[in-house]
Design an enzyme around this catalytic site. Structure first.
Site, short mmCIF file in Angstrom:
data_model
loop_
_atom_site.label_atom_id
_atom_site.label_comp_id
_atom_site.label_asym_id
_atom_site.label_seq_id
_atom_site.Cartn_x
_atom_site.Cartn_y
_atom_site.Cartn_z
N TYR A 1 1.04 -1.13 0.10
CA TYR A 1 -0.01 -0.18 -0.09
C TYR A 1 0.98 1.29 -0.07
CZ TYR A 1 -4.27 2.50 1.43
OH TYR A 1 -5.33 3.36 1.47
N LYS B 1 -5.64 -1.86 -2.57
CA LYS B 1 -6.99 -1.83 -1.82
C LYS B 1 -7.45 -2.93 -1.62
CE LYS B 1 -7.00 2.82 -1.57
NZ LYS B 1 -7.44 3.91 -0.49
N GLU C 1 -11.87 4.51 -7.02
CA GLU C 1 -10.67 5.04 -6.50
C GLU C 1 -9.82 5.72 -7.45
OE1 GLU C 1 -10.14 3.86 -3.08
OE2 GLU C 1 -8.35 5.45 -3.16
N ASP C 2 -9.54 6.96 -6.85
CA ASP C 2 -8.19 7.66 -7.47
C ASP C 2 -8.60 8.17 -8.97
OD1 ASP C 2 -7.02 7.32 -5.41
OD2 ASP C 2 -5.24 6.43 -6.03
N ASP D 1 -13.97 6.01 -2.27
CA ASP D 1 -13.15 6.11 -1.22
C ASP D 1 -12.61 7.35 -0.97
OD1 ASP D 1 -11.66 4.69 1.00
OD2 ASP D 1 -10.04 4.26 -0.55
N ASP D 2 -12.08 7.96 -2.01
CA ASP D 2 -11.11 9.22 -1.70
C ASP D 2 -11.90 10.20 -1.31
OD1 ASP D 2 -8.54 8.56 -2.91
OD2 ASP D 2 -9.92 8.06 -4.61
N ASN E 1 -0.52 11.59 0.09
CA ASN E 1 0.31 10.28 -0.26
C ASN E 1 1.00 10.55 -1.48
OD1 ASN E 1 -0.76 8.97 2.28
ND2 ASN E 1 -2.63 8.66 0.97
N ASN F 1 -5.72 7.21 7.09
CA ASN F 1 -5.68 7.01 5.85
C ASN F 1 -7.10 6.02 5.60
OD1 ASN F 1 -5.39 4.82 3.55
ND2 ASN F 1 -3.39 5.89 3.75
N ARG G 1 -5.69 9.75 -11.09
CA ARG G 1 -4.91 10.59 -10.05
C ARG G 1 -4.63 9.55 -9.05
NH1 ARG G 1 -5.31 9.98 -5.22
NH2 ARG G 1 -7.20 10.54 -4.41
N1 LIG Z 1 -4.93 9.87 3.83
C1 LIG Z 1 -5.85 9.59 2.96
O1 LIG Z 1 -6.44 8.41 3.34
C2 LIG Z 1 -5.92 10.19 1.61
C3 LIG Z 1 -5.15 10.93 1.01
N2 LIG Z 1 -5.51 11.56 -0.07
C4 LIG Z 1 -4.52 12.28 -0.71
O2 LIG Z 1 -4.75 13.64 -0.85
C5 LIG Z 1 -4.18 14.15 -1.98
C6 LIG Z 1 -5.47 14.83 -2.92
O3 LIG Z 1 -6.13 14.00 -3.14
P1 LIG Z 1 -7.51 14.29 -4.17
O4 LIG Z 1 -8.38 15.25 -3.22
O5 LIG Z 1 -8.34 13.02 -4.56
O6 LIG Z 1 -6.91 14.95 -5.39
P2 LIG Z 1 -7.68 16.07 -6.21
O7 LIG Z 1 -6.81 16.17 -7.35
O8 LIG Z 1 -9.10 15.79 -6.32
O9 LIG Z 1 -7.50 17.40 -5.33
C7 LIG Z 1 -6.28 17.94 -5.09
C8 LIG Z 1 -6.42 19.33 -4.64
O10 LIG Z 1 -5.24 19.87 -4.12
C9 LIG Z 1 -5.30 21.39 -4.81
N3 LIG Z 1 -3.83 21.78 -4.92
C10 LIG Z 1 -2.86 21.41 -5.79
N4 LIG Z 1 -1.72 22.16 -5.49
C11 LIG Z 1 -1.95 22.97 -4.38
C12 LIG Z 1 -1.01 23.83 -3.91
N5 LIG Z 1 -0.08 24.21 -4.29
N6 LIG Z 1 -1.80 24.85 -2.70
C13 LIG Z 1 -3.02 24.38 -2.44
N7 LIG Z 1 -3.78 23.55 -3.05
C14 LIG Z 1 -3.34 22.73 -4.26
C15 LIG Z 1 -5.76 21.17 -6.18
O11 LIG Z 1 -6.29 22.49 -6.55
C16 LIG Z 1 -6.93 20.34 -5.72
O12 LIG Z 1 -7.99 21.44 -5.18
C17 LIG Z 1 -3.42 13.15 -2.66
O13 LIG Z 1 -2.10 13.14 -2.68
C18 LIG Z 1 -3.99 11.73 -2.01
O14 LIG Z 1 -3.02 10.89 -2.13
C19 LIG Z 1 -6.47 11.56 -1.07
C20 LIG Z 1 -7.45 10.26 -0.57
C21 LIG Z 1 -7.14 9.84 0.87
C1 LIG Z 2 -4.87 6.77 0.39
C2 LIG Z 2 -5.87 7.23 -0.92
O1 LIG Z 2 -6.82 6.48 -1.13
C3 LIG Z 2 -5.22 7.85 -1.83
O2 LIG Z 2 -4.08 8.62 -1.26
O3 LIG Z 2 -5.53 8.40 -2.85
MG LIG Z 3 -7.11 6.94 -3.34
#
Ligand SMILES: NC(=O)C1=CN([C@@H]2O[C@H](COP(=O)(O)OP(=O)(O)OC[C@H]3O[C@@H](n4cnc5c(N)ncnc54)[C@H](O)[C@@H]3O)[C@@H](O)[C@H]2O)C=CC1
Ligand SMILES: CC(=O)C(=O)O
Ligand SMILES: [Mg+2]
Length: 550
Positions: free
Chosen positions: A98, A169, A240-241, A263-264, A405, A449, A151
């Site tokens: 993961y 996953k 997902e993603d 999930d996201d 991540n 997470n 993504r």
């Molecule tokens: N810990 C967890 O369980 C999870 C973590 N994530 C992580 O969160 C991150 C985003 O995922 P999503 O929301 O699905 O992506 P997304 O692409 O839908 O959204 C990303 C957002 O970040 C913004 N962004 C990009 N550069 C930026 C900057 N310099 N300053 C401020 N905002 C900025 C974008 O404009 C967009 O609004 C990824 O790294 C993903 O791995 C996502 C889902 C679960």
């Molecule tokens: C953990 C997860 O779903 C992500 O980073 O997109």
């Molecule tokens: Mg994800």
């Protein structure tokens, strides 16, 4: 031995079947009955001995990536051994199958692809989708994780290489929630890629074409969902993603048509809410009194904000009061109501009262006096020393969650956040980080997470046969997880249980979500005892069955 199973395959066919293969653990009697003599070396090993040997081999490999590749080989040849390894050594194995290592695996998927696992449904072959799904090998499928690879974590467009994520996953569905691997199916919808490195890589395994968009993309998704529903009317479909442009619209289009969730958006919201509820409960506080800055306004950012908003409403805040507590930023700064092209979710949290002031992150942090800072931007290092020090100046226990991540994309390291906040911050990350030395004591870093949510949610869906996934099921899952917070009994404890307890977590999440599913009328009415029994009766454990000839 677990139970006796009637098996029709023999010889090489049996050894090539990852769900049935036992490798050197086939007994002498089974070797005789299934024509395995000569195909296997003479030694007979137990599962424990196989696990020990595999661990020794893994330890000797030079990098996490090499370990990931080897583990995938084990998964593709002997799933029982693979899950025995994961179940017994979850803390060591999780970062390999993961985040973070799965990120590198997706980036290098064309190098490491060896055997078929899951389905690659590509746009040019869309007319054969029904035939592909009709394969009897998939008769028992109950849960699907699907991505289009656009993504992948914070790593952007990985095209067909995104397959690493559904595989990862689903291996957590089995490890944490005991869902049998033969009931799971990873799928990539190969709609092209805009990743130039992949398009120019002669070894790229996917469809070498720019991404299809608009009506063609939507029609392809529609075709996929229709085909899935026709093939498995009761399947749970986990998205997902996907890019933020597609994730929420797809969820809205299908959430009232079948048992499905993103999930996201929803899983991430539930785990983050659980961690924050744990922090608030420990200090007898209400969320509606906090001020939240959300850095990142995509799937995760909007999903988290919506669930936290619901918590505030449940606490008695009016919608106006609650919304005034949120500041949501994306790469162009604070989201203001008059900005063009906002999604529905962004429009909900857009500020109307921010006139003639800079909208950059630093200014918003200073003027909002935020007490909770959540990073879901996918960008490394955005939580700078100044941001954290300013926050810690006006806030006794700042809650700071760099959730992006993989590890290399985290908005800050826990070590830096603790140093900059005089060790007062409540920190939690999306990917694993080494423990901290705090006041001379070792402190585990919480991993907020969605892996704390989706396995249990899947278990709930299979156990109840729920036809839909409601938002209140995610709230129930969050509260179920928060009820396990170590901070409840120990003021120095963690927000969330350790990953070694992910199985216990999955059961608690499954029970809480299942009770809510009954209440929401999306499944038949079950008593608490019935729910517990149904959940426990599903669980598959990685042990070898005894085989007899059909
Ligand atoms: N810990 C967890 O369980 C999870 C973590 N994530 C992580 O969160 C991150 C985003 O995922 P999503 O929301 O699905 O992506 P997304 O692409 O839908 O959204 C990303 C957002 O970040 C913004 N962004 C990009 N550069 C930026 C900057 N310099 N300053 C401020 N905002 C900025 C974008 O404009 C967009 O609004 C990824 O790294 C993903 O791995 C996502 C889902 C679960
Ligand atoms: C953990 C997860 O779903 C992500 O980073 O997109
Ligand atoms: Mg994800």
């Amino acid at each position: 031995m677990n139970k006796t199973l009637s098996v029709a395959l023999c010889g090489q066919d049996l050894l090539n079947h990852p769900f049935l293969n036992k490798g050197l653990a086939f007994t002498p009697e089974e070797r005789e009955a299934f024509e395995l003599h000569g195909l296997l070396p003479r030694a007979v090993l137990t599962l424990d001995q196989q696990v020990d040997a595999a661990l020794k081999f893994l330890d000797a490999l030079p990098s996490p990536f090499a370990r990931h590749v080897h583990l995938r080989e084990v998964q593709d040849t002997n799933e029982t051994l693979f899950y025995a390894l994961l179940t017994r050594r979850i803390e060591a194995m999780l970062p390999l199958v993961y985040t973070p290592t799965v990120g590198e695996a997706c980036q290098r998927f064309s190098e490491i692809w060896q055997r078929p696992r899951g389905l690659f449904l590509s746009y040019p072959e869309r007319d054969s989708m029904d035939d592909v799904l009709a394969n009897p090998a998939y008769d028992d499928v109950r849960i699907i994780v699907v991505t289009d690879g656009e993504r992948i974590l914070g790593l952007g467009d990985q095209g067909a290489g995104g397959m690493g994520i559904p595989i990862g996953k689903l291996s957590l569905y089995t490890t944490c929630a005991g869902i049998s691997p033969d009931q799971t199916l990873p799928i990539v919808l190969d709609t092209g890629t805009n990743n130039q490195d992949l398009l120019q890589n002669p070894a790229y395994i996917g469809w070498r074409h720019e991404r299809i968009r608009g009506p063609e993309y939507d029609a392809f998704i529609e075709r996929f969902v229709t085909a899935v529903q026709a093939r498995w009317p009761h399947v749970a479909l986990h998205w997902e993603d996907f890019s933020s442009a597609n994730a929420a619209p797809i969820l809205e289009r299908y959430r009232n048509r079948l048992c499905t969730f993103n999930d996201d958006i929803q899983g991430t919201a539930a785990v983050t809410t659980a961690a924050i509820l744990s922090a608030k409960a420990a200090h007898d506080g209400k969320l509606k009194d906090e001020t939240i800055v959300m850095l990142g306004a995509g799937s995760a950012g909007v999903g988290i904000a919506r669930l936290l908003l619901q918590v505030m409403l449940d606490e008695g805040a009016s919608e106006e009061e609650a919304l005034s507590r949120f500041y949501m930023l994306d790469q162009d700064g604070l989201i203001l109501a008059d900005r063009a092209g906002l999604s529905e979710g962004q429009a909900l949290f857009a500020r109307r009262d921010w006139k003639e002031r800079p909208t950059d992150f630093g200014t918003v942090m200073q003027e909002s006096r935020a007490s909770i800072l959540i990073g879901v931007s996918g960008v490394k290092g955005l939580f700078t020393e100044k941001i954290v020090r300013d926050m810690a100046e006006h806030c006794e226990r700042p809650i700071i969650f760099p959730l992006s991540n993989p590890t290399s994309h985290s908005e800050a390291t826990p070590e830096d956040i603790m140093a900059w906040s005089d060790e007062r911050a409540l920190v939690s990350t999306g990917s694993p980080f080494p423990p901290l030395d705090l006041h001379g004591r070792t402190h585990r870093v919480d991993q907020t997470n969605n892996a704390y949510i989706f396995p249990g949610l899947g278990l709930c869906l299979l156990a109840t046969g729920a036809t839909r996934v409601t938002d209140s099921m995610f709230m129930a899952a969050a509260r179920g997880l928060a009820s396990l917070s170590p901070l409840r009994d120990n003021p120095d404890g963690n927000l969330l249980p350790p990953v070694t307890q992910l199985r216990r977590v999955a059961f608690a999440v499954a029970e809480a979500a299942a009770r809510q599913a009954c209440e929401d009328g999306v499944c038949p009415e079950f008593s608490d005892d019935e729910l517990r029994d149904r959940i426990r009766s599903i669980v598959w454990t990685p042990e070898y069955d005894h085989y007899e000839k059909v």
